[in-house]
Design a protein around this motif. Structure first.
Motif, PDB file in Angstrom:
ATOM      1  N   MET A 189      44.318  49.760  39.869  1.00 37.36           N
ATOM      2  CA  MET A 189      42.859  49.676  39.833  1.00 37.36           C
ATOM      3  C   MET A 189      42.343  48.263  40.047  1.00 37.36           C
ATOM      4  O   MET A 189      41.227  48.065  40.515  1.00 37.36           O
ATOM      5  CB  MET A 189      42.341  50.202  38.483  1.00 37.36           C
ATOM      6  CG  MET A 189      42.588  51.672  38.237  1.00 37.36           C
ATOM      7  SD  MET A 189      41.689  52.310  36.780  1.00 37.36           S
ATOM      8  CE  MET A 189      42.388  51.301  35.471  1.00 37.36           C
ATOM      9  N   SER A 190      43.145  47.279  39.696  1.00 35.55           N
ATOM     10  CA  SER A 190      42.685  45.893  39.713  1.00 35.55           C
ATOM     11  C   SER A 190      42.516  45.359  41.132  1.00 35.55           C
ATOM     12  O   SER A 190      43.259  45.719  42.049  1.00 35.55           O
ATOM     13  CB  SER A 190      43.684  45.014  38.951  1.00 35.55           C
ATOM     14  OG  SER A 190      43.347  43.647  39.070  1.00 35.55           O
ATOM     15  N   ASP A 191      41.560  44.461  41.291  1.00 30.45           N
ATOM     16  CA  ASP A 191      41.327  43.796  42.571  1.00 30.45           C
ATOM     17  C   ASP A 191      41.989  42.429  42.614  1.00 30.45           C
ATOM     18  O   ASP A 191      41.878  41.711  43.604  1.00 30.45           O
ATOM     19  CB  ASP A 191      39.818  43.639  42.800  1.00 30.45           C
ATOM     20  CG  ASP A 191      39.487  43.064  44.163  1.00 30.45           C
ATOM     21  OD1 ASP A 191      39.856  43.690  45.177  1.00 30.45           O
ATOM     22  OD2 ASP A 191      38.856  41.994  44.218  1.00 30.45           O
ATOM     23  N   THR A 192      42.667  42.047  41.525  1.00 29.29           N
ATOM     24  CA  THR A 192      43.295  40.729  41.454  1.00 29.29           C
ATOM     25  C   THR A 192      44.804  40.839  41.583  1.00 29.29           C
ATOM     26  O   THR A 192      45.386  41.896  41.309  1.00 29.29           O
ATOM     27  CB  THR A 192      42.954  40.020  40.132  1.00 29.29           C
ATOM     28  OG1 THR A 192      43.512  40.761  39.042  1.00 29.29           O
ATOM     29  CG2 THR A 192      41.457  39.923  39.948  1.00 29.29           C
ATOM     30  N   SER A 193      45.441  39.749  41.960  1.00 29.83           N
ATOM     31  CA  SER A 193      46.893  39.752  42.126  1.00 29.83           C
ATOM     32  C   SER A 193      47.618  39.767  40.787  1.00 29.83           C
ATOM     33  O   SER A 193      48.757  40.206  40.690  1.00 29.83           O
ATOM     34  CB  SER A 193      47.341  38.530  42.939  1.00 29.83           C
ATOM     35  OG  SER A 193      46.893  37.340  42.315  1.00 29.83           O
ATOM     36  N   SER A 194      46.970  39.274  39.743  1.00 34.00           N
ATOM     37  CA  SER A 194      47.565  39.293  38.399  1.00 34.00           C
ATOM     38  C   SER A 194      46.479  39.680  37.406  1.00 34.00           C
ATOM     39  O   SER A 194      45.729  38.822  36.918  1.00 34.00           O
ATOM     40  CB  SER A 194      48.157  37.926  38.042  1.00 34.00           C
ATOM     41  OG  SER A 194      47.194  36.908  38.167  1.00 34.00           O
ATOM     42  N   ASN A 195      46.367  40.980  37.143  1.00 37.64           N
ATOM     43  CA  ASN A 195      45.297  41.453  36.265  1.00 37.64           C
ATOM     44  C   ASN A 195      45.541  41.004  34.822  1.00 37.64           C
ATOM     45  O   ASN A 195      46.658  40.672  34.441  1.00 37.64           O
ATOM     46  CB  ASN A 195      45.176  42.979  36.349  1.00 37.64           C
ATOM     47  CG  ASN A 195      46.334  43.695  35.679  1.00 37.64           C
ATOM     48  OD1 ASN A 195      46.381  43.804  34.453  1.00 37.64           O
ATOM     49  ND2 ASN A 195      47.282  44.183  36.475  1.00 37.64           N
TER      50      ASN A 195
ATOM     51  N   GLN B 129      27.221  35.262  53.795  1.00 38.24           N
ATOM     52  CA  GLN B 129      28.323  36.196  53.936  1.00 38.24           C
ATOM     53  C   GLN B 129      29.487  36.008  52.965  1.00 38.24           C
ATOM     54  O   GLN B 129      30.161  36.960  52.597  1.00 38.24           O
ATOM     55  CB  GLN B 129      28.875  36.130  55.368  1.00 38.24           C
ATOM     56  CG  GLN B 129      27.925  36.686  56.406  1.00 38.24           C
ATOM     57  CD  GLN B 129      27.786  38.188  56.317  1.00 38.24           C
ATOM     58  OE1 GLN B 129      28.703  38.928  56.647  1.00 38.24           O
ATOM     59  NE2 GLN B 129      26.638  38.651  55.847  1.00 38.24           N
ATOM     60  N   ASP B 130      29.739  34.792  52.560  1.00 36.58           N
ATOM     61  CA  ASP B 130      30.933  34.529  51.762  1.00 36.58           C
ATOM     62  C   ASP B 130      30.716  34.899  50.298  1.00 36.58           C
ATOM     63  O   ASP B 130      29.792  34.390  49.661  1.00 36.58           O
ATOM     64  CB  ASP B 130      31.307  33.049  51.871  1.00 36.58           C
ATOM     65  CG  ASP B 130      32.594  32.745  51.130  1.00 36.58           C
ATOM     66  OD1 ASP B 130      32.511  32.248  49.986  1.00 36.58           O
ATOM     67  OD2 ASP B 130      33.666  33.013  51.685  1.00 36.58           O
ATOM     68  N   PRO B 131      31.554  35.790  49.723  1.00 37.42           N
ATOM     69  CA  PRO B 131      31.397  36.178  48.320  1.00 37.42           C
ATOM     70  C   PRO B 131      31.450  34.995  47.362  1.00 37.42           C
ATOM     71  O   PRO B 131      30.715  34.952  46.375  1.00 37.42           O
ATOM     72  CB  PRO B 131      32.575  37.130  48.079  1.00 37.42           C
ATOM     73  CG  PRO B 131      32.908  37.675  49.424  1.00 37.42           C
ATOM     74  CD  PRO B 131      32.655  36.542  50.379  1.00 37.42           C
ATOM     75  N   GLY B 132      32.312  34.007  47.667  1.00 41.68           N
ATOM     76  CA  GLY B 132      32.408  32.833  46.815  1.00 41.68           C
ATOM     77  C   GLY B 132      31.134  32.018  46.829  1.00 41.68           C
ATOM     78  O   GLY B 132      30.679  31.527  45.789  1.00 41.68           O
TER      79      GLY B 132
ATOM     80  N   PRO C 153      33.700  42.992  43.939  1.00 41.19           N
ATOM     81  CA  PRO C 153      34.488  42.406  42.849  1.00 41.19           C
ATOM     82  C   PRO C 153      34.740  40.910  42.986  1.00 41.19           C
ATOM     83  O   PRO C 153      34.735  40.189  41.986  1.00 41.19           O
ATOM     84  CB  PRO C 153      35.798  43.204  42.900  1.00 41.19           C
ATOM     85  CG  PRO C 153      35.403  44.528  43.450  1.00 41.19           C
ATOM     86  CD  PRO C 153      34.341  44.222  44.470  1.00 41.19           C
ATOM     87  N   LYS C 154      34.952  40.440  44.197  1.00 38.96           N
ATOM     88  CA  LYS C 154      35.182  38.993  44.407  1.00 38.96           C
ATOM     89  C   LYS C 154      33.920  38.201  44.065  1.00 38.96           C
ATOM     90  O   LYS C 154      34.002  37.122  43.458  1.00 38.96           O
ATOM     91  CB  LYS C 154      35.604  38.731  45.855  1.00 38.96           C
ATOM     92  CG  LYS C 154      36.968  39.281  46.220  1.00 38.96           C
ATOM     93  CD  LYS C 154      37.329  38.941  47.647  1.00 38.96           C
ATOM     94  CE  LYS C 154      38.751  39.407  47.992  1.00 38.96           C
ATOM     95  NZ  LYS C 154      38.890  40.888  47.886  1.00 38.96           N
ATOM     96  N   THR C 155      32.774  38.727  44.452  1.00 37.25           N
ATOM     97  CA  THR C 155      31.525  38.047  44.130  1.00 37.25           C
ATOM     98  C   THR C 155      31.269  38.065  42.630  1.00 37.25           C
ATOM     99  O   THR C 155      30.880  37.049  42.045  1.00 37.25           O
ATOM    100  CB  THR C 155      30.342  38.716  44.858  1.00 37.25           C
ATOM    101  OG1 THR C 155      30.659  38.866  46.234  1.00 37.25           O
ATOM    102  CG2 THR C 155      29.088  37.894  44.710  1.00 37.25           C
ATOM    103  N   VAL C 156      31.479  39.218  42.020  1.00 42.34           N
ATOM    104  CA  VAL C 156      31.268  39.349  40.574  1.00 42.34           C
ATOM    105  C   VAL C 156      32.100  38.320  39.821  1.00 42.34           C
ATOM    106  O   VAL C 156      31.611  37.635  38.922  1.00 42.34           O
ATOM    107  CB  VAL C 156      31.614  40.780  40.105  1.00 42.34           C
ATOM    108  CG1 VAL C 156      31.619  40.860  38.580  1.00 42.34           C
ATOM    109  CG2 VAL C 156      30.623  41.794  40.676  1.00 42.34           C
ATOM    110  N   ARG C 157      33.379  38.191  40.202  1.00 43.37           N
ATOM    111  CA  ARG C 157      34.244  37.214  39.523  1.00 43.37           C
ATOM    112  C   ARG C 157      33.724  35.797  39.706  1.00 43.37           C
ATOM    113  O   ARG C 157      33.740  34.989  38.768  1.00 43.37           O
ATOM    114  CB  ARG C 157      35.686  37.306  40.061  1.00 43.37           C
ATOM    115  CG  ARG C 157      36.467  38.495  39.570  1.00 43.37           C
ATOM    116  CD  ARG C 157      37.956  38.317  39.796  1.00 43.37           C
ATOM    117  NE  ARG C 157      38.301  38.135  41.192  1.00 43.37           N
ATOM    118  CZ  ARG C 157      38.492  39.139  42.055  1.00 43.37           C
ATOM    119  NH1 ARG C 157      38.332  40.394  41.645  1.00 43.37           N
ATOM    120  NH2 ARG C 157      38.822  38.907  43.299  1.00 43.37           N
ATOM    121  N   SER C 158      33.268  35.484  40.905  1.00 40.46           N
ATOM    122  CA  SER C 158      32.848  34.105  41.183  1.00 40.46           C
ATOM    123  C   SER C 158      31.534  33.746  40.494  1.00 40.46           C
ATOM    124  O   SER C 158      31.206  32.570  40.374  1.00 40.46           O
ATOM    125  CB  SER C 158      32.741  33.869  42.695  1.00 40.46           C
ATOM    126  OG  SER C 158      31.716  34.643  43.268  1.00 40.46           O
TER     127      SER C 158
END
Length: 280
Positions: A99-105, A137-140, A169-174
């Motif tokens: 389920m995770s979008d990260t390489s190390s949840n 455009q860039d999520p970061g 998810p990438k935007t949310v994290r950033s």
């Protein structure tokens, strides 16, 4: 405990992580990690998934601190108590990885409902500062704009055109949690957003290479809005044309422009600086 990656709930979460249309359909987005869960407004939490190891670690720390009578609450204790309050579903490590979008949840993932904001709410402050993003455009970059907007006390961010999905998810994290606290709206057209702003007598400034006056030579003490365009192309020609003023960020060396999020940060913080120095 959910142990199969074929479980319908697991498939649903993966859909929210991977596809914007499913997030839009159900008005749900995904956050990961202890910090994002800790800061999430409880009323917005719809479902929480955790590994058994994560729960046991939080519980052990919480119990240990209570036994020794430590004052205050650690993050683990706060998270454990919040888990008891909102409820949770345990999943196997393999399911969490799926389920995770990260390489190390980090062992915790939550589904949250979308926040609801209105133009009326954004305009509740007479001398508010706004940022209008067009085709960013860039999520970061988008996440950085939100973090900076919170730090600078911005009243609202308006996302227009082909701007990235704030619920990616990438935007949310950033955003580092700023997504919970910075009001924002989507508007299909930047022109429509600018029209709303001008009707509120908010001066609209475009960060533009054609600007002749430095960004720190304008008065931002009243209501103002900054237009920030695409990372590579800048603002659309028609959008820039309706700005009240062009502002220029001086460049040394051979640079032509700054990163869009950096440019937005300079403008937001200059407005914040000016408002702090206005005589009371």
């Amino acid at each position: 405990m959910i142990t199969s990656v074929m479980n319908p709930q697991v498939k649903q979460v993966c859909g929210y992580v991977q596809r914007a249309r499913e997030r839009r359909r159900d008005r749900i987005y995904v956050v990961e990690g202890p910090r994002m869960f800790e800061e999430a407004p409880p009323d917005f939490v719809r479902k929480v998934y955790v590994t058994e190891e994560f729960v046991q670690k939080c519980r052990a720390v919480s119990v240990s601190e209570k036994r020794v009578g430590q004052e205050g609450s650690s993050r683990n204790q706060i998270i454990y108590e919040k888990l008891q309050s909102v409820g949770y579903e345990t999943v196997s490590p393999q399911v969490m990885e799926k389920m995770s979008d990260t390489s190390s949840n980090q062992g915790i993932l939550a589904l949250l409902r979308w926040p609801e904001y209105s133009w009326e709410g954004l305009f509740s402050k007479l001398d508010g500062v706004y940022v209008v993003l067009e085709d960013l455009q860039d999520p970061g970059n988008l996440g950085t704009v939100f973090r900076t907007a919170e730090g600078a006390g911005v009243s609202g961010v308006i996302l227009t055109g082909e701007t990235a999905d704030i619920f990616n998810p990438k935007t949310v994290r950033s955003t580092m949690g700023s997504i919970y606290r910075v009001p924002f709206l989507y508007e299909a057209s930047a022109l429509a957003a600018i029209d709303r702003l001008k009707k509120q007598e908010i001066t609209v400034y475009a960060a533009h290479l054609k600007g002749t006056r430095s960004y720190d030579r304008f008065d931002y003490t009243k209501g103002c809005a900054f237009l920030i365009g695409n990372e590579g192309k800048g603002l659309r020609e028609g959008t820039a044309a309706v700005a009240d003023e062009y502002v220029r960020i001086p460049m040394a060396g051979q640079l032509e422009s700054l990163n869009a999020a950096v440019a937005a940060a300079l403008l937001m913080y200059e407005a914040a600086r000016q408002k702090r120095t206005v005589p009371l």
